[in-house]
Design a protein around this motif. Structure first.
Motif, PDB file in Angstrom:
ATOM      1  N   ASP A 123     -18.371   4.281   2.433  1.00  0.00           N
ATOM      2  CA  ASP A 123     -17.199   3.266   2.580  1.00  0.00           C
ATOM      3  C   ASP A 123     -16.101   3.906   2.404  1.00  0.00           C
ATOM      4  O   ASP A 123     -15.495   4.092   1.050  1.00  0.00           O
ATOM      5  CB  ASP A 123     -17.387   1.962   1.664  1.00  0.00           C
ATOM      6  N   GLN A 124     -15.495   4.218   3.396  1.00  0.00           N
ATOM      7  CA  GLN A 124     -14.058   4.973   3.356  1.00  0.00           C
ATOM      8  C   GLN A 124     -12.885   3.978   3.078  1.00  0.00           C
ATOM      9  O   GLN A 124     -12.552   3.393   4.067  1.00  0.00           O
ATOM     10  CB  GLN A 124     -13.908   5.735   4.362  1.00  0.00           C
ATOM     11  N   GLN A 125     -12.308   4.087   1.759  1.00  0.00           N
ATOM     12  CA  GLN A 125     -11.238   2.750   1.727  1.00  0.00           C
ATOM     13  C   GLN A 125     -10.020   3.122   1.932  1.00  0.00           C
ATOM     14  O   GLN A 125      -9.009   2.526   2.149  1.00  0.00           O
ATOM     15  CB  GLN A 125     -11.334   2.447   0.246  1.00  0.00           C
TER      16      GLN A 125
ATOM     17  N   CYS B 115      -1.838   6.718   7.194  1.00  0.00           N
ATOM     18  CA  CYS B 115      -2.646   6.551   6.463  1.00  0.00           C
ATOM     19  C   CYS B 115      -3.115   5.173   6.538  1.00  0.00           C
ATOM     20  O   CYS B 115      -2.170   4.290   6.513  1.00  0.00           O
ATOM     21  CB  CYS B 115      -2.429   6.940   4.979  1.00  0.00           C
ATOM     22  N   ASP B 116      -4.319   4.680   6.570  1.00  0.00           N
ATOM     23  CA  ASP B 116      -4.788   3.412   6.709  1.00  0.00           C
ATOM     24  C   ASP B 116      -5.495   3.252   5.293  1.00  0.00           C
ATOM     25  O   ASP B 116      -6.529   3.992   4.989  1.00  0.00           O
ATOM     26  CB  ASP B 116      -5.783   2.804   7.782  1.00  0.00           C
ATOM     27  N   TYR B 117      -5.676   1.836   4.884  1.00  0.00           N
ATOM     28  CA  TYR B 117      -6.394   1.527   3.749  1.00  0.00           C
ATOM     29  C   TYR B 117      -7.099   0.095   3.833  1.00  0.00           C
ATOM     30  O   TYR B 117      -6.826  -0.761   4.827  1.00  0.00           O
ATOM     31  CB  TYR B 117      -5.786   1.466   2.338  1.00  0.00           C
ATOM     32  N   THR B 118      -8.394  -0.079   3.477  1.00  0.00           N
ATOM     33  CA  THR B 118      -9.041  -1.295   3.498  1.00  0.00           C
ATOM     34  C   THR B 118      -9.146  -2.093   2.157  1.00  0.00           C
ATOM     35  O   THR B 118      -9.419  -3.324   2.394  1.00  0.00           O
ATOM     36  CB  THR B 118     -10.668  -0.985   3.825  1.00  0.00           C
ATOM     37  N   ASN B 119      -8.825  -1.774   1.013  1.00  0.00           N
ATOM     38  CA  ASN B 119      -9.072  -2.679  -0.043  1.00  0.00           C
ATOM     39  C   ASN B 119      -7.624  -3.134  -0.519  1.00  0.00           C
ATOM     40  O   ASN B 119      -6.610  -2.575  -0.591  1.00  0.00           O
ATOM     41  CB  ASN B 119      -9.567  -1.487  -1.263  1.00  0.00           C
ATOM     42  N   SER B 120      -7.544  -4.508  -0.473  1.00  0.00           N
ATOM     43  CA  SER B 120      -6.507  -5.186  -0.644  1.00  0.00           C
ATOM     44  C   SER B 120      -6.113  -5.049  -2.061  1.00  0.00           C
ATOM     45  O   SER B 120      -4.630  -5.576  -2.339  1.00  0.00           O
ATOM     46  CB  SER B 120      -6.728  -6.685  -0.376  1.00  0.00           C
TER      47      SER B 120
END
Lengths: 116, 113
Positions: B1-3, B23-28
């Motif tokens: 799981d790449q955050q 850069c993109d992130y998934t963890n709010s």
């Protein structure tokens, strides 16, 4: 200000052998981190110390990896026995825990481990 | 799981032009973002950071932009110089994480003279 010191810089071992890495953080930095950086990936946290206590070791493969920070200053990371997939750069970082920009995070130059 | 994701492994730019690293992130829960630069055989060095309460932070030739709704940040380098050639890592942290950093996989920037 002296930086984070790590040794050795390079290490080649055969699989199933053991190896140890040493880190001396910046003087006065209470927090010390060990990261593993596999080629082509970003650094991944292995363990975090606050003084001589472990804050988080949830990502440390405890069946083969161990780390200690006696007296809350320098630290050693050990792998026993090593596997091929442990080939990586092992980065030590320390932080003062203060400062608005980057928490005072400073990385050492790392130890490049090759397991053959 | 790449955050934290950096989808471009490499980028080449002419000297003097703008370099844009994404850069993109998934963890709010992430509320603090950092960029590190890494030269071969050296550890990552801190470049610039941004808190989630801001959308822009500038330091000399380096500017970081944060788009919280898109969970996206970018690093702009203007003008690019050959000495900027390095691997750039995006990293993120959140208040409850004891300042642990989650890194992206890095982008190799090459600035051509």
């Amino acid at each position: 200000e002296a930086g984070v010191a790590q040794s050795p810089r390079y290490k080649i071992i055969e699989k199933r052998q053991s190896v140890a890495f040493w880190c001396n953080p910046i003087s006065g930095h209470a927090t010390l981190y060990w990261y593993q950086q596999i080629l082509g990936q970003g650094p991944k946290l292995l363990i975090q110390f606050q003084n001589n206590g472990v804050v988080d070791d949830s990502q440390l493969p405890k069946d083969r990896f161990s780390a200690e920070r006696l007296k809350g200053v320098d630290s050693t990371l050990k792998i026993q026995p090593a596997k091929l997939e442990d080939s990586a750069v092992y980065l030590c970082a320390s932080s003062s825990g203060t400062g608005p920009s980057n928490y005072g995070y400073t990385f050492g130059s790392g130890t490049r481990l090759t397991v053959v | 799981d790449q955050q934290v994701k950096q989808n471009s492994p490499s980028l080449s730019v002419q000297e003097g032009r703008i370099s844009i690293l994404n850069c993109d992130y998934t963890n709010s829960m992430f509320d603090y973002f950092l960029w590190y630069k890494k030269y071969p055989a050296e550890g990552p060095t801190f470049l610039i950071s941004i808190s989630s309460i801001k959308d822009k932070n500038e330091d000399g030739r380096f500017t970081v932009f944060l788009n919280k709704s898109a969970k996206h940040l970018s690093l702009h380098i203007v003008p690019s110089q050959p000495g900027d050639s390095a691997v750039y890592f995006c990293a993120a942290s959140y208040s409850g994480s004891a300042r642990q950093l989650t890194f992206g996989s890095g982008t190799q920037l090459t600035v051509l003279p």
